[in-house]
Design an enzyme around this catalytic site. Structure first.
Site, PDB file in Angstrom:
ATOM      1  N   GLY A  73      81.072 -15.330 -30.352  1.00  0.00           N
ATOM      2  CA  GLY A  73      79.847 -15.802 -30.558  1.00  0.00           C
ATOM      3  C   GLY A  73      79.054 -14.663 -30.255  1.00  0.00           C
ATOM      4  O   GLY A  73      79.104 -13.501 -29.794  1.00  0.00           O
ATOM      5  N   HIS A  74      77.658 -15.084 -30.753  1.00  0.00           N
ATOM      6  CA  HIS A  74      76.571 -13.892 -31.121  1.00  0.00           C
ATOM      7  C   HIS A  74      75.954 -13.900 -29.451  1.00  0.00           C
ATOM      8  O   HIS A  74      76.160 -14.746 -28.774  1.00  0.00           O
ATOM      9  CB  HIS A  74      75.492 -14.430 -31.902  1.00  0.00           C
ATOM     10  CG  HIS A  74      75.893 -13.825 -33.169  1.00  0.00           C
ATOM     11  ND1 HIS A  74      76.318 -12.515 -33.536  1.00  0.00           N
ATOM     12  CD2 HIS A  74      76.243 -14.599 -34.406  1.00  0.00           C
ATOM     13  CE1 HIS A  74      76.703 -12.732 -34.865  1.00  0.00           C
ATOM     14  NE2 HIS A  74      76.646 -13.995 -35.183  1.00  0.00           N
ATOM     15  N   THR A  75      75.169 -12.750 -29.203  1.00  0.00           N
ATOM     16  CA  THR A  75      74.487 -12.563 -27.897  1.00  0.00           C
ATOM     17  C   THR A  75      73.683 -13.812 -27.808  1.00  0.00           C
ATOM     18  O   THR A  75      72.972 -14.407 -28.709  1.00  0.00           O
ATOM     19  CB  THR A  75      73.525 -11.421 -28.056  1.00  0.00           C
ATOM     20  OG1 THR A  75      74.372 -10.529 -28.401  1.00  0.00           O
ATOM     21  CG2 THR A  75      72.892 -11.114 -26.682  1.00  0.00           C
ATOM     22  N   GLY A  76      73.791 -14.518 -26.611  1.00  0.00           N
ATOM     23  CA  GLY A  76      73.014 -15.756 -26.440  1.00  0.00           C
ATOM     24  C   GLY A  76      73.823 -17.025 -26.696  1.00  0.00           C
ATOM     25  O   GLY A  76      73.090 -18.042 -26.469  1.00  0.00           O
ATOM     26  N   SER A  77      74.859 -16.999 -27.061  1.00  0.00           N
ATOM     27  CA  SER A  77      75.652 -17.968 -27.458  1.00  0.00           C
ATOM     28  C   SER A  77      76.258 -18.825 -26.121  1.00  0.00           C
ATOM     29  O   SER A  77      76.853 -19.759 -26.034  1.00  0.00           O
ATOM     30  CB  SER A  77      76.863 -17.812 -28.463  1.00  0.00           C
ATOM     31  OG  SER A  77      77.767 -16.731 -27.910  1.00  0.00           O
ATOM     32  N   GLY A  78      76.105 -17.916 -25.049  1.00  0.00           N
ATOM     33  CA  GLY A  78      76.746 -18.664 -24.036  1.00  0.00           C
ATOM     34  C   GLY A  78      77.954 -18.061 -23.417  1.00  0.00           C
ATOM     35  O   GLY A  78      78.564 -18.501 -22.437  1.00  0.00           O
ATOM     36  N   LYS A  79      78.544 -17.190 -24.215  1.00  0.00           N
ATOM     37  CA  LYS A  79      80.015 -16.893 -23.668  1.00  0.00           C
ATOM     38  C   LYS A  79      80.085 -15.885 -22.448  1.00  0.00           C
ATOM     39  O   LYS A  79      80.943 -16.357 -21.563  1.00  0.00           O
ATOM     40  CB  LYS A  79      80.766 -16.155 -24.949  1.00  0.00           C
ATOM     41  CG  LYS A  79      79.749 -14.942 -25.400  1.00  0.00           C
ATOM     42  CD  LYS A  79      80.354 -14.500 -26.764  1.00  0.00           C
ATOM     43  CE  LYS A  79      80.388 -13.006 -27.290  1.00  0.00           C
ATOM     44  NZ  LYS A  79      78.648 -12.623 -26.936  1.00  0.00           N
ATOM     45  N   SER A  80      79.181 -15.183 -22.093  1.00  0.00           N
ATOM     46  CA  SER A  80      78.887 -14.601 -20.912  1.00  0.00           C
ATOM     47  C   SER A  80      78.748 -15.588 -19.866  1.00  0.00           C
ATOM     48  O   SER A  80      79.461 -15.353 -18.889  1.00  0.00           O
ATOM     49  CB  SER A  80      77.830 -13.402 -21.048  1.00  0.00           C
ATOM     50  OG  SER A  80      78.275 -12.410 -21.839  1.00  0.00           O
ATOM     51  N   GLU A 127      83.656  -7.906 -23.564  1.00  0.00           N
ATOM     52  CA  GLU A 127      83.595  -6.700 -24.574  1.00  0.00           C
ATOM     53  C   GLU A 127      83.891  -5.413 -23.860  1.00  0.00           C
ATOM     54  O   GLU A 127      83.110  -4.600 -23.977  1.00  0.00           O
ATOM     55  CB  GLU A 127      81.999  -6.668 -24.843  1.00  0.00           C
ATOM     56  CG  GLU A 127      81.627  -7.861 -25.469  1.00  0.00           C
ATOM     57  CD  GLU A 127      80.108  -7.789 -26.279  1.00  0.00           C
ATOM     58  OE1 GLU A 127      79.756  -6.674 -26.582  1.00  0.00           O
ATOM     59  OE2 GLU A 127      79.377  -8.813 -25.783  1.00  0.00           O
TER      60      GLU A 127
END
Lengths: 265, 276, 276
Positions: free
Chosen positions: C28-35, C159
């Site tokens: 997902g892109h930055t800000g997608s909530g994956k972190s 990452e």
């Protein structure tokens, strides 16, 4: 949480005080530090309280924000007040219980000292509540400008301040990241005896120092690449503008001083 | 073609080091081109980048920018104005407390009058598409946006060359595209020369010319079509091979008689279709 | 942050089961909530609603002081740029930090350090060195060793190859892949790279705006190219190429392993069939 630290105490609003030049606010706050000591009777304290109250209401800063600044020193205020109440032996004796004697002069003295401290802190808080840190830095740089003649590094100091302000949020984000990484390795920053807890911060502080040095090095290089060569011959984007209201404010302050002189014992 | 930068027989030793980081590097940068410099870590490519605007000075040889020489104290500031650098870490090159303060930093250093400064800030921030962010603070921006602000700061100085020193390596894919597209437009529309130190394959592939650095020396120089045919060279430079090239090779190993290795998927599909 | 204007819902209604021994790629892109999601997996963040269950340990919304420590021991996270967490005087001490926090004896932790340093492909002699004297790539390996030393049942990688050059990226990913295959270690890889996901993962979960957008086997995910494109992602290059080839040739070939080799094989066979 981050938001609070970044802007310092600054309370964004549009008030005559917010619109004042940071130089006039700095001068006024500095001047106020001295004239508070002129008050020595009920009338002069009354005048000071009235002046401060009007200034606060003009600033549109809600009182609870001022109170936040007062909270840490409340204990000190109460302590000095009690100290004066119990130790000053002037005027009529009001109360006596064993070795404890309270005199009228002591009570009055205690109240005055407490008022003095509260007024001082409120006015200086008002400065930081209505002026952004970067404006304060600019104001200081301008006001201290003449000291450059005596080789005082005024420009460097101001640049240092503004870079610090710029990097506070970055370092906070970084702190959070490293903290999480160490917590994932089982580190505990929140419990245990004080001595243990101090030691627990080593895994946080060492990486922070290492990265800060690296940042400093890279930043210095980037600044050099953009033609930075000290304060000599530099122009400024951030301009301070002295308005009529600034002159007016200082005149008011002078009048206040004059009246304090006239009304004090 | 007119040269904007000439690197002539440059050898460079870091203080206290016995082996040179750069060995006799000679390089011409043409006005208006996009030049990619690739190489593995420690190949000297970043040192070379820092030579181009006098952040480092050659131990031997010389670097000329337009009519100036980086080694001359009288020329150095003009060199730095003409050659702007965008570094790797977006955070560690953001000096100002807000976008406009940061763009102003370089102008302030060069003593540009305030009115002119305001004009140039507004103009350059629009050229990188960040005009809506003038008063934003750095921690409110994404990595790609910070790099665009860095580019705006350079543009405000009216440069001839922008050096990207691995400027996209810490960005996410969206940030990378954002930065590269911005620079590409400046390169194409305004003729600003771009020198890009990079690991990014797609970026190198779309360059006008590619220089491969290896152990402090220039190992190869040419158009991407030629450079990317040299598989071993790329491998030794720590660079990945483009997908279509890898596939061309794998197909040949399967006995498909391709006449050469193709750089784009379209070319390869068409070549295969002819074989069918 | 709850109840303040800064409150923002970072994740919403995520339901995800990860079987033991799975290699899951979280894209997902930055800000997608994956972190945000992975930080819930080991209790660095607690859910506002719902629960996370890892083996026998459960973390519930609104629950009392829960057994975070055992959760953290089960799920080892390798954060982005993990080398930034190194702090000890020697590599050995740094690796021992995790195990010691979880109550492992000094002797055992020391043996563990010797074991994991080998797992990450560094010589034992590194153990006595200062981590700050190592190269960037070595530092990253040491930091990874520090996480492996806790013997996690689940390895979460945020990452892990960010900022590395292509060769370094491949080395690190191969390292994790072999750990996964040899020890049947459950692995969750947060990545922007569809290529890495296609190469290593058994399952792919796509995050978008805090929600689980797609989840399934790579073959299922890559058959939804339009859905991926809608959120700014795309299928890996092997799939892109095969689609082009299918269109051109009118065939309906499909991939299972998504490697260049498999693709070459498929294409060359289709060519041979046509030749007959």
């Amino acid at each position: 949480m981050l938001q609070n630290v970044i802007i310092g105490q600054y309370y964004p609003a549009s008030s005559p005080l917010h619109r004042m030049d940071s130089r006039s606010k700095l001068i006024a706050a500095f001047f106020y530090l001295f004239i508070v000591f002129l008050a020595n009777n009920w009338v002069t304290y009354g005048v000071l309280i009235a002046f401060t109250a009007v200034t606060i209401s003009l600033s549109k800063v809600p009182f609870r924000f001022l109170y936040k600044g007062l909270k840490p020193i409340l204990l000190l205020v109460v302590f000095t007040m009690l100290l004066h109440i119990f130790l000053t032996k002037e005027g009529d004796l009001l109360y006596k219980a064993g070795f404890l004697e309270i005199y009228e002069g002591g009570v009055i003295q205690g109240i005055f000292i407490a008022l003095r401290l509260l007024l001082l802190v409120m006015m200086t808080s008002l400065l930081t509540l209505t002026t952004t840190p970067i404006d304060i830095t600019d104001g200081l740089e301008h006001l201290l400008g003449p000291l450059k003649k005596w080789k005082l590094p005024v420009h460097e100091f101001a640049l240092m301040m503004s870079i610090s302000l710029r990097f506070i949020p970055t370092l906070l984000q970084e702190t959070e990241k490293i903290m999480k990484a160490q917590m994932a390795r089982g580190a505990d920053f929140t419990s245990g005896p004080i001595k243990e807890r101090a030691k627990a911060f080593v895994p946080l502080l060492v990486p922070l120092f290492v990265s800060s040095f690296k940042r400093a090095e890279e930043l210095a290089l980037a600044m050099e690449a953009r033609g930075y060569r000290g304060g000599e011959g530099r122009t400024r984007l951030r301009a301070l503008e002295w308005h009529q209201r600034d002159t007016f404010a200082l005149i008011l302050l002078a009048l206040l001083t004059l009246s304090l002189f006239l009304l004090r014992n | 073609m007119e040269n904007i930068i000439t690197v002539k027989d440059v050898t460079f030793y870091y203080p206290g080091e016995e082996t040179p980081t750069l060995k006799g590097v000679t390089l011409d940068v043409h006005k208006g081109e996009w030049l990619s410099i690739v190489g593995h870590n420690g190949s000297g490519k970043s040192t070379l980048a820092k030579m181009l605007n006098g952040l480092l000075l050659p131990s031997e040889g010389a670097v000329f920018v337009s009519q100036y020489t980086t080694g001359l104290p009288d020329d150095i500031w003009e060199v730095r104005r003409l050659v702007g650098m965008v570094f790797q870490n977006p955070d560690n090159q953001f000096v100002g407390t807000s976008v406009q303060d940061d763009i102003a930093f370089g102008l302030e250093n060069f003593g540009v009058p305030r009115e002119e400064m305001v004009k140039r800030i507004n103009e350059s921030v629009a050229r990188v598409g960040m005009e809506a962010f003038l008063n934003q603070e750095p921690h409110q921006l994404s990595g790609g946006q910070k790099q665009r602000v860095a580019i705006a700061g350079i543009l405000a100085q009216k440069p001839s060359v922008i050096v990207l020193d691995e400027a996209t390596s810490m960005l996410d894919p969206i940030g990378r595209i954002e930065v590269i597209d911005t620079v590409r437009e400046l390169n194409k529309k305004e003729g600003i020369t771009v020198i890009s130190i990079t690991h990014d394959l797609e970026e190198a592939l779309s360059a006008d010319r590619v220089v491969v650095m290896k152990m402090g020396e220039k190992a190869a120089e040419g158009i991407p079509e030629d450079i990317f045919q040299q598989r071993d060279l790329l491998k030794s430079a720590g660079l990945d091979l483009p997908f279509s090239l890898k596939l061309s090779e794998a197909l040949r190993q399967q006995g498909v008689e391709l006449d050469k290795s193709y750089l784009t998927q379209e070319e390869l599909v068409n070549a295969l279709w002819k074989l069918a | 942050m709850e109840g303040t204007p800064f409150e923002r819902r970072a994740l919403h209604d995520i339901n995800l089961d990860i079987a033991d021994g799975t290699f899951l790629a979280l894209i997902g892109h930055t800000g997608s909530g994956k972190s945000t999601l992975i930080q819930h997996l080991n209790g660095l963040l607690k859910p506002s609603a719902g629960s996370i269950k890892m083996g026998s340990t459960e973390l519930k919304a609104g629950g009392k002081k829960q057994d975070l420590k055992s959760l953290r021991k089960k799920a080892g996270i390798v954060f982005q740029y993990p080398e930034h967490q190194l702090f000890e005087e020697t590599v050995e001490k740094d690796i021992m930090f995790g195990p010691r926090n979880f109550g492992v004896s000094v002797e055992t932790a020391r043996l563990t350090a010797a074991r994991v340093i080998e797992m990450v492909g560094l010589p034992e002699s590194v153990l006595s060195k200062s981590p700050f004297d190592l190269s960037g790539g070595q530092m990253r390996r040491v930091a990874i060793a520090g996480v492996l030393a806790m013997n996690p049942e689940v390895l979460i990688l945020d990452e892990p190859t960010a900022g590395l050059d292509p060769a370094g990226r491949v080395e690190i990913m191969e390292l994790f892949n072999s750990l996964h295959e040899r020890n049947n270690l459950t692995t969750i890889l947060v990545t922007h790279s569809m290529e890495d996901a296609s190469k290593y993962a058994d399952e792919i979960a796509v995050m978008h705006k805090g929600e689980l957008y797609l989840h399934g086997k790579p073959t299922d995910i890559f058959s939804e190219r339009e859905a991926l494109k809608r959120v700014g992602l795309d299928v890996p290059e092997t799939v892109q190429f095969l689609q082009k080839w299918n269109e051109k040739s009118g065939l309906n070939l499909a991939l299972t392993k998504f490697t260049v080799e498999e693709l070459a094989e498929q294409v060359s066979q289709s060519l041979k069939k046509r030749g007959n």
